[in-house]
Enzyme design. Structure first.
Site, PDB file in Angstrom:
ATOM      1  N   PRO A  17      12.675  -6.623   5.944  1.00 42.00           N
ATOM      2  CA  PRO A  17      11.787  -7.730   5.578  1.00 42.00           C
ATOM      3  C   PRO A  17      10.743  -8.062   6.646  1.00 42.00           C
ATOM      4  CG  PRO A  17      13.890  -8.574   6.335  1.00 42.00           C
ATOM      5  CD  PRO A  17      14.026  -7.079   6.312  1.00 42.00           C
ATOM      6  N   ASP A  40       1.676   0.093   4.968  1.00 43.20           N
ATOM      7  CA  ASP A  40       0.748  -0.816   4.306  1.00 43.20           C
ATOM      8  C   ASP A  40       0.863  -2.189   4.942  1.00 43.20           C
ATOM      9  OD1 ASP A  40       2.946  -2.147   2.989  1.00 43.20           O
ATOM     10  OD2 ASP A  40       3.002  -0.451   1.611  1.00 43.20           O
ATOM     11  N   LYS A  62      -3.351  -1.860   0.206  1.00 43.98           N
ATOM     12  CA  LYS A  62      -4.396  -2.369  -0.684  1.00 43.98           C
ATOM     13  C   LYS A  62      -5.139  -3.502   0.011  1.00 43.98           C
ATOM     14  CE  LYS A  62      -1.491  -1.249  -4.511  1.00 43.98           C
ATOM     15  NZ  LYS A  62      -0.305  -1.719  -5.207  1.00 43.98           N
ATOM     16  N   MET A 175       7.462 -11.795  -5.368  1.00 45.59           N
ATOM     17  CA  MET A 175       6.018 -11.842  -5.619  1.00 45.59           C
ATOM     18  C   MET A 175       5.697 -12.685  -6.864  1.00 45.59           C
ATOM     19  SD  MET A 175       5.139 -10.105  -3.023  1.00 45.59           S
ATOM     20  CE  MET A 175       3.501  -9.397  -3.010  1.00 45.59           C
TER      21      MET A 175
END
Lengths: 255, 255
Positions: A17, A40, A62, A175
């Site tokens: 995490p 990422d 992204k 999310m």
């Protein structure tokens, strides 16, 4: 740096995490022996510091609002690097097996005849439960723990949450901060009491970690008032004792 | 060996599924600094070798068929040792937050005014998915992953499995080998197709690890034929594409 004598290898490695000491020993080994690292924005910088300093590092994240690195491009890069005989580590926040899109990368490696492994990691819900001292299951109260997501593939129906609104279930939504009002409405609509306890844990195991306790009935209001953003875990419990209490209260009102 | 100058501390530490390199760095730290270690038969001996060699080691496991160490006795021992100023590590197989009965031990420590922490671990389902290369969720196919148990508190109703028999769900059943026929009947009765893929992973991440693939319709027969015992994970998937295929086949038969 190519090693044509070596056989390439792909490891999808769970970075956990955030906190570096929540990495497993196996994940640390793969990081220290990597030739190429793909990462990422969800992977904490302190994890990256543990990796082989000579490894090539490629950011495949992204940007907010646009998708610089579509999945197919990541798949092709992994395969191309492994075909050079390199040990490729694809770092994934949490556990690659849980909402990690590991299937696509495994399929691409296998199709190219490249050995691929998954190194499991601590998923955010587990770290959140540990951080706040509230276990994900409780004997006699919750016998099923469901992990689900607020976001899904474009065009897909949203996850059917009605079936989770059941006594004995605890749920971790990943999310889902932007969709909290919908989650709340779906669960209440399916019969979960507004009194179900909710723990919101944002940025778990990082220096920015925050914990807010609320109830299902107040979930969306709490998120707005506290200005909570992703990444955050919404941990919602529907204990059996709450269902019994609601039934007793209902019987009392009816009497 | 008492340290009256120190403040006692209790750590519920996830030992992971078995292999020592699936321990987290934080768990390793707690093991190396423990004064007292409480463990049971589910904790792999190779994990114990990593602990402080001077730590007192207390076996609190259950013998098959009888319960030498009821939970209340473990709770009292943890508190008594911590009150001596010792660092007490209660090792739990997998993740203490998932079917680990952590609530009782946390409550006992808190009631005695003793600091208590949870150190998360890799849960067996996550290790099983990694070992066989089959992620627990798959984008577009499974958006919810549920962990549930075959055993529950004596007198409790068994978990309601009907709500899990839903397209888009994957399920990991813990300690359910003896109840596989009931799990199979419950899920089929609630509409899950017999063709749902099932992966059985026994003794995950140990030298005795075994993997058998089957289907929901053949689950109990496979377990009997292959003589599979606990500990094992039953990983059952109901992908969305299978539901669509069943619907199309049904329409064809009706036409």
């Amino acid at each position: 740096m190519t090693h044509p004598q070596k056989t390439g290898h792909v490891a999808l490695v769970g970075a956990g995490p955030g906190a570096r000491d929540l990495l497993t020993l196996r994940a640390l080994n793969r990081l220290q022996n990597a030739d190429v690292l793909l990462y990422d924005r969800l992977v904490d910088p302190e994890i990256m510091e543990l990796a082989n300093p000579r490894a090539e590092r490629i950011y495949v994240g992204k940007e907010v609002g646009r998708c610089k690195w579509p999945q197919g491009r990541i798949d092709r890069l992994i395969v191309a690097k492994a075909k050079l005989g390199l040990r490729v580590v694809r770092l994934k926040s949490g556990d690659p097996s849980i909402f990690g899109r590991a299937c696509e990368e495994i399929a691409a490696a296998k199709a190219a005849g490249i050995a691929v492994e998954i190194v499991p990691g601590i998923t955010a819900a587990s770290a959140a439960a540990a951080a706040i001292g509230v276990p994900l299951t409780e004997r006699g109260e919750t016998d099923t723990f469901a992990l689900t997501t607020g976001t899904c593939k474009p065009g897909d129906a949203r996850p059917d949450r009605a079936r989770l609104a059941h006594p004995g279930t605890s749920m971790a939504f990943y999310m889902a901060v932007e969709r909290a009002a919908q989650v709340q409405a779906d669960l209440l609509g399916a019969g979960a009491p507004g009194a179900c306890p909710v723990e919101i844990v944002a940025a778990v195991s990082t220096p920015r970690e925050r914990h807010v306790s609320t109830t299902l009935g107040a979930l969306a209001d709490t998120i707005a008032r506290e200005e909570i953003c992703n990444p955050a875990i919404l941990f919602i419990r529907y204990p059996k004792s709450l269902a019994r209490q609601m039934a007793a209260d209902g019987a009392e009102i009816a009497a």
